[in-house]
Design a protein around this motif. Structure first.
Motif, PDB file in Angstrom:
ATOM      1  N   PHE A  42       0.754  -1.211   0.083  1.00 15.94           N
ATOM      2  CA  PHE A  42       0.065   0.120  -0.191  1.00 15.94           C
ATOM      3  C   PHE A  42       0.860   1.300  -0.050  1.00 15.94           C
ATOM      4  O   PHE A  42       1.790   1.413   0.786  1.00 15.94           O
ATOM      5  CB  PHE A  42      -0.913  -0.089   1.161  1.00 15.94           C
ATOM      6  N   LEU A  58      -8.030  -2.626  -1.018  1.00 14.12           N
ATOM      7  CA  LEU A  58      -8.299  -1.461  -1.410  1.00 14.12           C
ATOM      8  C   LEU A  58      -9.727  -1.144  -1.764  1.00 14.12           C
ATOM      9  O   LEU A  58      -9.938  -1.358  -2.713  1.00 14.12           O
ATOM     10  CB  LEU A  58      -7.149  -0.683  -2.285  1.00 14.12           C
ATOM     11  N   PRO A  67      -8.046   1.605   2.793  1.00 15.28           N
ATOM     12  CA  PRO A  67      -7.137   0.227   2.793  1.00 15.28           C
ATOM     13  C   PRO A  67      -8.011  -0.630   4.034  1.00 15.28           C
ATOM     14  O   PRO A  67      -7.907   0.010   5.090  1.00 15.28           O
ATOM     15  CB  PRO A  67      -5.842   0.570   3.171  1.00 15.28           C
TER      16      PRO A  67
END
Length: 102
Positions: A42, A58, A67
């Motif tokens: 991420f 996500l 997230p």
């Protein structure tokens, strides 16, 4: 500082082995959601860029990307965007889990 939530089965009176929310369960469920994608990294971009390795799902909500992180048999999500609350409850319901503030 924003609120963080944990989706967990820790509080349930079930077999210890069943308390873990597995990555495979999460992948199977989130694969059915058109607005959610899996990523092993991420990346947050702002004044600086930071990449975090892990198992992230996500959720694309409008222009926001929220997230959900699978970690240690639980899912974690920030409550900074209040649109996440109904989605978090939906996810917990499907995974037969509870939501707790972390």
């Amino acid at each position: 500082m924003s609120q963080r939530y944990r989706i967990t089965r820790e509080m349930q009176n079930i077999d210890e082995a069943a308390k873990e929310i597995t990555l495979e369960e999460c992948q199977a469920y989130f694969a059915t959601q058109a607005d959610i994608e899996y990523t092993p990294v991420f990346t947050v971009k702002g004044e600086t860029t930071m990449s975090i390795e892990g198992d992230f799902f996500l959720w694309h909500q409008g222009t926001a990307t929220i997230p959900f992180r699978h970690y240690g048999g639980d899912l974690y999500v920030s409550g900074a965007n209040e649109a996440v609350i109904p989605k978090m409850i939906e996810v917990a319901s499907v995974l037969r889990a509870d939501v707790s503030e972390d």
